[in-house]
Enzyme design. Sequence first.
Site: not given
Ligand code: VGL
Ligand code: ZN
Length: 202
Positions: A8, A46, A48, A81, A106, A151
């Site tokens: 990420d 990440d 979404h 995000h 993901k 993550c």
């Molecule tokens: C993450 C919070 C929400 C991460 C992803 O990549 O650590 N943290 N989504």
């Molecule tokens: Zn996230």
Amino acid sequence: MKTLLIVDVQNDFLLGGALAVPFGDEVIEVINKLMPKFELVVATQDWHPANHGSFASAHLGMKPFDVGRLGSVEQVMWPDHCVQGTSGAELSSKLNSNAIEAIFRKGTDAMIDSYSAFYDNARMKSTGLGSYLKGRNVSELFIVGLAADYCVGFSALDALELGFRTMVVDDATKPISEKDFIAMRQKIHNQGGAFLISSEIL
Ligand code: VGL
Ligand code: ZN
């Protein structure tokens, strides 16, 4: 095979991003230096949908960083995000992405969050990363990226459970909360994971 898993490293987790990780930008240069030392480099993103259930904005009366529930599991409510197709969801342009052979996305299901690169938080669905790595004969996995307490940490715990020799590169990851990272480090250590610094690899 020695593999680097980059978690990420996306604009929303960097300076000016929607969920900027303190000092997160510092990991990029370290990761760029590490990449040539590995036989295989893979990354996660990440990714979404706009109405994702991990967003405070998707719940009446919730604000970012409140803790609520999503489906059957506890859920931290995040600011919006890494929304699919936005610049915040893109890997940083400062990350040298040429060597990345595969990117696993993901958090695509609005009803469940996915911190680990391997499974969603309720462990209902696999991302396919575990089978991919086993198919490539990966034995050792070095994990870097953001965020250390979410993550990166949950990916390390799943990697250990899947039987990979797992190392987290300390100076190539940063946490959202230092306190949460202390607890996460302990868990990873207890499950047989190791921490090292990039100069031990370079
Ligand atoms: C993450 C919070 C929400 C991460 C992803 O990549 O650590 N943290 N989504
Ligand atoms: Zn996230």
